[in-house]
Design a protein around this motif. Sequence first.
Motif, PDB file in Angstrom:
ATOM      1  N   UNK A 195       0.828  -1.206   0.000  1.00 53.51           N
ATOM      2  CA  UNK A 195       0.000   0.000   0.000  1.00 53.51           C
ATOM      3  C   UNK A 195       0.861   1.255   0.000  1.00 53.51           C
ATOM      4  N   UNK A 196       2.061   1.176   0.582  1.00 56.95           N
ATOM      5  CA  UNK A 196       2.959   2.337   0.530  1.00 56.95           C
ATOM      6  C   UNK A 196       3.449   2.577  -0.897  1.00 56.95           C
ATOM      7  N   UNK A 197       3.687   1.473  -1.635  1.00 59.71           N
ATOM      8  CA  UNK A 197       4.106   1.630  -3.036  1.00 59.71           C
ATOM      9  C   UNK A 197       2.970   2.223  -3.857  1.00 59.71           C
ATOM     10  N   UNK A 198       1.756   1.757  -3.618  1.00 57.87           N
ATOM     11  CA  UNK A 198       0.601   2.314  -4.313  1.00 57.87           C
ATOM     12  C   UNK A 198       0.438   3.798  -3.991  1.00 57.87           C
ATOM     13  N   UNK A 199       0.713   4.152  -2.737  1.00 65.07           N
ATOM     14  CA  UNK A 199       0.597   5.549  -2.331  1.00 65.07           C
ATOM     15  C   UNK A 199       1.618   6.418  -3.051  1.00 65.07           C
ATOM     16  N   UNK A 200       2.824   5.899  -3.236  1.00 68.69           N
ATOM     17  CA  UNK A 200       3.849   6.678  -3.950  1.00 68.69           C
ATOM     18  C   UNK A 200       3.449   6.875  -5.425  1.00 68.69           C
ATOM     19  N   UNK A 201       2.874   5.814  -6.015  1.00 68.48           N
ATOM     20  CA  UNK A 201       2.453   5.935  -7.411  1.00 68.48           C
ATOM     21  C   UNK A 201       1.339   6.975  -7.561  1.00 68.48           C
ATOM     22  N   UNK A 202       0.389   6.939  -6.684  1.00 68.24           N
ATOM     23  CA  UNK A 202      -0.712   7.892  -6.764  1.00 68.24           C
ATOM     24  C   UNK A 202      -0.266   9.310  -6.428  1.00 68.24           C
ATOM     25  N   UNK A 203       0.758   9.413  -5.577  1.00 69.09           N
ATOM     26  CA  UNK A 203       1.286  10.739  -5.288  1.00 69.09           C
ATOM     27  C   UNK A 203       1.935  11.351  -6.533  1.00 69.09           C
ATOM     28  N   UNK A 204       2.631  10.494  -7.302  1.00 68.67           N
ATOM     29  CA  UNK A 204       3.228  10.980  -8.561  1.00 68.67           C
ATOM     30  C   UNK A 204       2.148  11.391  -9.555  1.00 68.67           C
ATOM     31  N   UNK A 205       1.066  10.595  -9.620  1.00 71.72           N
ATOM     32  CA  UNK A 205      -0.041  10.944 -10.516  1.00 71.72           C
ATOM     33  C   UNK A 205      -0.680  12.253 -10.087  1.00 71.72           C
ATOM     34  N   UNK A 206      -0.756  12.509  -8.798  1.00 72.32           N
ATOM     35  CA  UNK A 206      -1.320  13.761  -8.307  1.00 72.32           C
ATOM     36  C   UNK A 206      -0.470  14.955  -8.728  1.00 72.32           C
ATOM     37  N   UNK A 211     -11.820  20.494 -22.151  1.00 75.57           N
ATOM     38  CA  UNK A 211     -10.481  19.984 -21.836  1.00 75.57           C
ATOM     39  C   UNK A 211     -10.020  20.488 -20.465  1.00 75.57           C
ATOM     40  N   UNK A 212     -10.359  21.741 -20.199  1.00 74.53           N
ATOM     41  CA  UNK A 212     -10.001  22.288 -18.876  1.00 74.53           C
ATOM     42  C   UNK A 212     -10.753  21.568 -17.752  1.00 74.53           C
ATOM     43  N   UNK A 213     -12.045  21.336 -17.967  1.00 79.05           N
ATOM     44  CA  UNK A 213     -12.842  20.638 -16.948  1.00 79.05           C
ATOM     45  C   UNK A 213     -12.325  19.212 -16.718  1.00 79.05           C
ATOM     46  N   UNK A 214     -11.903  18.539 -17.787  1.00 73.21           N
ATOM     47  CA  UNK A 214     -11.361  17.191 -17.657  1.00 73.21           C
ATOM     48  C   UNK A 214     -10.081  17.195 -16.833  1.00 73.21           C
ATOM     49  N   UNK A 254      -9.508  15.289 -13.297  1.00 66.38           N
ATOM     50  CA  UNK A 254      -8.380  14.364 -13.063  1.00 66.38           C
ATOM     51  C   UNK A 254      -7.595  14.756 -11.804  1.00 66.38           C
ATOM     52  N   UNK A 255      -7.476  16.072 -11.576  1.00 65.01           N
ATOM     53  CA  UNK A 255      -6.775  16.530 -10.365  1.00 65.01           C
ATOM     54  C   UNK A 255      -7.525  16.102  -9.116  1.00 65.01           C
ATOM     55  N   UNK A 256      -8.840  16.294  -9.102  1.00 64.32           N
ATOM     56  CA  UNK A 256      -9.621  15.924  -7.916  1.00 64.32           C
ATOM     57  C   UNK A 256      -9.590  14.403  -7.682  1.00 64.32           C
ATOM     58  N   UNK A 257      -9.622  13.634  -8.768  1.00 67.65           N
ATOM     59  CA  UNK A 257      -9.543  12.179  -8.618  1.00 67.65           C
ATOM     60  C   UNK A 257      -8.189  11.766  -8.048  1.00 67.65           C
ATOM     61  N   UNK A 258      -7.134  12.411  -8.489  1.00 69.73           N
ATOM     62  CA  UNK A 258      -5.795  12.100  -7.983  1.00 69.73           C
ATOM     63  C   UNK A 258      -5.683  12.444  -6.498  1.00 69.73           C
ATOM     64  N   UNK A 259      -6.282  13.572  -6.111  1.00 67.69           N
ATOM     65  CA  UNK A 259      -6.277  13.943  -4.681  1.00 67.69           C
ATOM     66  C   UNK A 259      -7.043  12.915  -3.847  1.00 67.69           C
ATOM     67  N   UNK A 260      -8.180  12.433  -4.371  1.00 64.70           N
ATOM     68  CA  UNK A 260      -8.951  11.418  -3.651  1.00 64.70           C
ATOM     69  C   UNK A 260      -8.165  10.118  -3.525  1.00 64.70           C
ATOM     70  N   UNK A 261      -7.467   9.755  -4.601  1.00 69.57           N
ATOM     71  CA  UNK A 261      -6.662   8.522  -4.553  1.00 69.57           C
ATOM     72  C   UNK A 261      -5.576   8.614  -3.480  1.00 69.57           C
ATOM     73  N   UNK A 262      -4.935   9.769  -3.367  1.00 60.67           N
ATOM     74  CA  UNK A 262      -3.888   9.958  -2.357  1.00 60.67           C
ATOM     75  C   UNK A 262      -4.487   9.890  -0.947  1.00 60.67           C
ATOM     76  N   UNK A 263      -5.692  10.496  -0.770  1.00 66.35           N
ATOM     77  CA  UNK A 263      -6.347  10.415   0.543  1.00 66.35           C
ATOM     78  C   UNK A 263      -6.690   8.971   0.900  1.00 66.35           C
TER      79      UNK A 263
END
Length: 364
Positions: A98-109, A132-135, A139-148
């Motif tokens: 899960x720590x590795x997954x967290x690092x990957x999602x942090x990079x995506x964020x 395109x801007x809304x997308x 994506x930013x909000x989804x990345x933040x949720x993944x990190x949380x």
Amino acid sequence: MKLSTSLAMTAIFAAMPAAALAQASDAVVVNVATVLRKDVPVFLDYVGTTEAVRSVVLQSKASGFLGDRVAADGADVKKGDLLYRIDPRDYQATLDQVMAQARRNQAALEYARINQGRNSTLAGRGVVSKDAFDLATSNLHQAEANVAADDAAVRTARLNLAYTEIRAPFDGRLGRSQIFEGALVSANSTTLNTLVQLDPLNVTMNVSETDLPAIQTRLADGGVAAEVRITPDAPASTGKVTFLDNSVDRATGTVAARVTIDNANGRLLPGQFTRVRLRVDELKNALLAPQVAIGSNQIGKYVYVIGADNKAERRPVILGAAQGALVIVNGGLKEGDRVATSNLQRLNDGTSVKPDPAGAKNGS
């Protein structure tokens, strides 16, 4: 010279009345004690049972094979001491994952944040469409949720790893271990051991409803001191009354009560029967006589009072509570009376006695 002395003694005894000679030869030798006055505490005595203030069955929230049994059976442990350790490798691997997954999602964020910023600038210039801007923003909000979510997963994995170490929740004494190294432990199911707190210790008892007023009065005046012993001659453990139930049991006419005592040396264990003595009052200027001076017949209790003429007088008495080797006398005697404390079976009203100087004492 010897002949004249013998003749003189013979003449003296011949001159004594026959009744006096009989009285002198029939006098019963007795020990004598003096009735005295002193302030004495008033106690109430009960039979109690010791109970642990806290007792817990040790189980694990983690499943796995038991790796180490750190504390010995019957050991005294402190809060936080390590008792058992379950093989942590599975839980360590889950944490690493899960720590590795967290690092990957942090990079995506980080990428989503940069991309959203770039699209915001371009959208302001009309270079990219609003869609395109809304997308990019989504994506930013989804990345933040993944990190949380990753943060929560890491905390859960760390917690599960910590559950592989079973530690003492409080100071106490362990019982006999129910499991040994290599055995499979099931979460929330397998009993490892028991832990009880020995200091302080509770003693529960049933108090008669007739004693309630004295106890309640003393509680209101600052507390009821208590002494607890296993046997009459055992050292006392001291404490105080800490609980009095809110209702009387109609079947027994008693109220449940609890005394909490110091037990730092661990001399007392839960489940033992004890003698409990509560100090509820102090009796001023009480008359005290030795318990060995008390006789009993069908009429009641009595003592033999020794008069100035060394004759016994049987006198009925009204007794109160015992005070060790003494007893409180509520009627029948006065301060300074001499009472016989031996050979009571040979005495009657008017019996001549000879106080034994070696056995003379006062009530104390």
